[in-house]
Design an enzyme around this catalytic site. Structure first.
Site, PDB file in Angstrom:
ATOM      1  N   ASN A   9       0.874  -1.173   0.000  1.00 39.91           N
ATOM      2  CA  ASN A   9       0.000   0.000   0.000  1.00 39.91           C
ATOM      3  C   ASN A   9       0.911   1.223   0.000  1.00 39.91           C
ATOM      4  O   ASN A   9       1.512   1.552   1.014  1.00 39.91           O
ATOM      5  CB  ASN A   9      -0.899  -0.026   1.237  1.00 39.91           C
ATOM      6  N   LYS A  11       0.123   4.254  -0.245  1.00 38.93           N
ATOM      7  CA  LYS A  11      -0.495   5.445   0.355  1.00 38.93           C
ATOM      8  C   LYS A  11      -0.271   6.656  -0.567  1.00 38.93           C
ATOM      9  O   LYS A  11      -0.230   6.483  -1.787  1.00 38.93           O
ATOM     10  CB  LYS A  11       0.045   5.653   1.785  1.00 38.93           C
ATOM     11  N   HIS A  94      -9.420   1.315   5.007  1.00 42.54           N
ATOM     12  CA  HIS A  94      -8.129   1.504   5.687  1.00 42.54           C
ATOM     13  C   HIS A  94      -8.319   2.448   6.882  1.00 42.54           C
ATOM     14  O   HIS A  94      -9.107   3.398   6.809  1.00 42.54           O
ATOM     15  CB  HIS A  94      -7.094   2.068   4.710  1.00 42.54           C
ATOM     16  N   GLU A  96      -6.591   4.803   7.943  1.00 40.23           N
ATOM     17  CA  GLU A  96      -6.346   6.222   7.638  1.00 40.23           C
ATOM     18  C   GLU A  96      -7.567   6.848   6.980  1.00 40.23           C
ATOM     19  O   GLU A  96      -7.874   8.022   7.215  1.00 40.23           O
ATOM     20  CB  GLU A  96      -5.089   6.341   6.748  1.00 40.23           C
ATOM     21  N   GLU A 166      -4.919  -4.694  10.730  1.00 41.73           N
ATOM     22  CA  GLU A 166      -3.862  -3.702  10.932  1.00 41.73           C
ATOM     23  C   GLU A 166      -4.115  -2.933  12.225  1.00 41.73           C
ATOM     24  O   GLU A 166      -4.892  -1.966  12.231  1.00 41.73           O
ATOM     25  CB  GLU A 166      -3.849  -2.698   9.771  1.00 41.73           C
ATOM     26  N   GLY A 172       3.135   2.389  10.692  1.00 41.74           N
ATOM     27  CA  GLY A 172       4.101   3.466  10.514  1.00 41.74           C
ATOM     28  C   GLY A 172       4.878   3.817  11.770  1.00 41.74           C
ATOM     29  O   GLY A 172       5.550   4.838  11.831  1.00 41.74           O
ATOM     30  N   SER A 213       3.991  -1.993  10.176  1.00 35.93           N
ATOM     31  CA  SER A 213       5.454  -2.066  10.330  1.00 35.93           C
ATOM     32  C   SER A 213       6.043  -3.412   9.897  1.00 35.93           C
ATOM     33  O   SER A 213       7.010  -3.890  10.497  1.00 35.93           O
ATOM     34  CB  SER A 213       5.864  -1.715  11.768  1.00 35.93           C
TER      35      SER A 213
HETATM   36  P1  13P Z   1       3.360   0.481   7.517  1.00 42.75           P
HETATM   37  O1  13P Z   1       3.825  -0.826   6.920  1.00 42.75           O
HETATM   38  O2  13P Z   1       4.085   1.662   6.986  1.00 42.75           O
HETATM   39  O3  13P Z   1       3.322   0.402   9.013  1.00 42.75           O
HETATM   40  O4  13P Z   1       1.834   0.680   7.025  1.00 42.75           O
HETATM   41  C1  13P Z   1       0.928  -0.355   7.198  1.00 42.75           C
HETATM   42  C2  13P Z   1      -0.315  -0.027   6.468  1.00 42.75           C
HETATM   43  O5  13P Z   1      -1.078   0.829   6.863  1.00 42.75           O
HETATM   44  C3  13P Z   1      -0.584  -0.761   5.220  1.00 42.75           C
HETATM   45  O6  13P Z   1      -1.877  -0.523   4.774  1.00 42.75           O
END
Ligand code: 13P
Length: 250
Positions: A9, A11, A94, A96, A166, A172, A213
């Site tokens: 992903n 983003k 997601h 976010e 997640e 992150g 992560s």
């Molecule tokens: P990270 O791998 O950067 O922690 O992000 C995970 C994520 O939100 C994947 O959708």
């Protein structure tokens, strides 16, 4: 036997030009890995360039979001049939999008149904916040998200989906859930909830990824857990070492 799936992903990272250049760097490496399904999910405007760049490989393409209506006055949104010429997958719900863009369980449910109706594989995201985790609410909250997301789906429809667990506190932050934590929520909460609402067969078929992560160093350990069927990878999918991550998952 569930084929694991590793999805990147990206983003809000990489322009269309950068995305295509990155694919030309990693495509042969990714294409050489067998035993796992692979997808990359670029920003919407880079999707056509990435779809072109992965042609002839086993690398799938996913969108990071989609609206559930077919067309109309929905400024800024993308309809399912706008992404289907390029994508096999779509990330839905997601954390976010839930946190910053007002996505609700109800909307996610509608989007899953629309994606399936268009032959897309939804990657449905669930996961608790740090506060919920520390308050001992992980099981009830995540189970509730799964129930809301899959409400009204048939067993076959649900089995065609991928779920990404997640935990928000692991995204992150460099703070990966331990294999025991991730595995116990994925098995004991996510898969168990699917079994409760749709039956054991679906629960055994549906693929459930871990996200938060994940990197080339911790992927193998996560994948060794029998309930973890892959990963949804953020930051580590933006670098050429994503090839090592996918190879270590296989
Ligand atoms: P990270 O791998 O950067 O922690 O992000 C995970 C994520 O939100 C994947 O959708």
């Amino acid at each position: 036997m569930r084929t694991p799936i590793i999805a990147g992903n990206w983003k809000m990272n990489k322009t269309a030009v950068e995305a295509a250049a990155f694919i030309s760097q990693i495509r042969d490496g990714l294409n050489a890995v067998s035993g796992v399904d692979i997808a990359v999910c670029p920003p919407a405007i880079a999707i056509p360039a990435v779809a072109e760049a992965v042609k002839g490989t086993k690398i799938g393409v996913g969108a990071q979001n989609m609206y559930f209506e077919e067309s109309g006055a929905f400024t800024g949104e993308l309809a399912p049939n706008m992404i289907t010429p390029f994508c096999q997958y779509v990330i839905l719900g997601h954390s976010e999008r839930r946190a910053y863009f007002g996505e609700t369980d109800e909307g996610v449910n509608k989007k899953i149904k629309a994606a399936l109706a268009h032959g897309l594989t939804p990657m449905v995201c669930v996961g608790e916040s740090l506060e919920q985790n520390e308050a001992g609410e992980t099981h009830s909250f995540v189970s509730g998200q799964v129930k809301a997301a899959f409400a009204g789906l048939t067993a076959d429809q649900a089995a065609a989906c991928v779920i990404a667990y997640e935990p928000i506190w692991a995204i992150g932050t460099g703070r990966t859930a331990t294999v025991e934590q991730a595995g116990s929520i994925i098995g004991g909460t996510v898969r168990a909830t699917i079994a409760e609402i749709l039956g054991d067969d679906v629960a055994q078929q549906i693929r459930i990824q871990y996200g938060g992560s994940v990197n080339e160093k911790n992927i193998a350990e996560l994948m060794a857990h029998p309930d973890i069927d892959g990963a949804l990878v953020g930051g580590a999918s933006l670098k050429p070492t994503f090839v090592d991550l996918v190879a270590n998952a296989a």
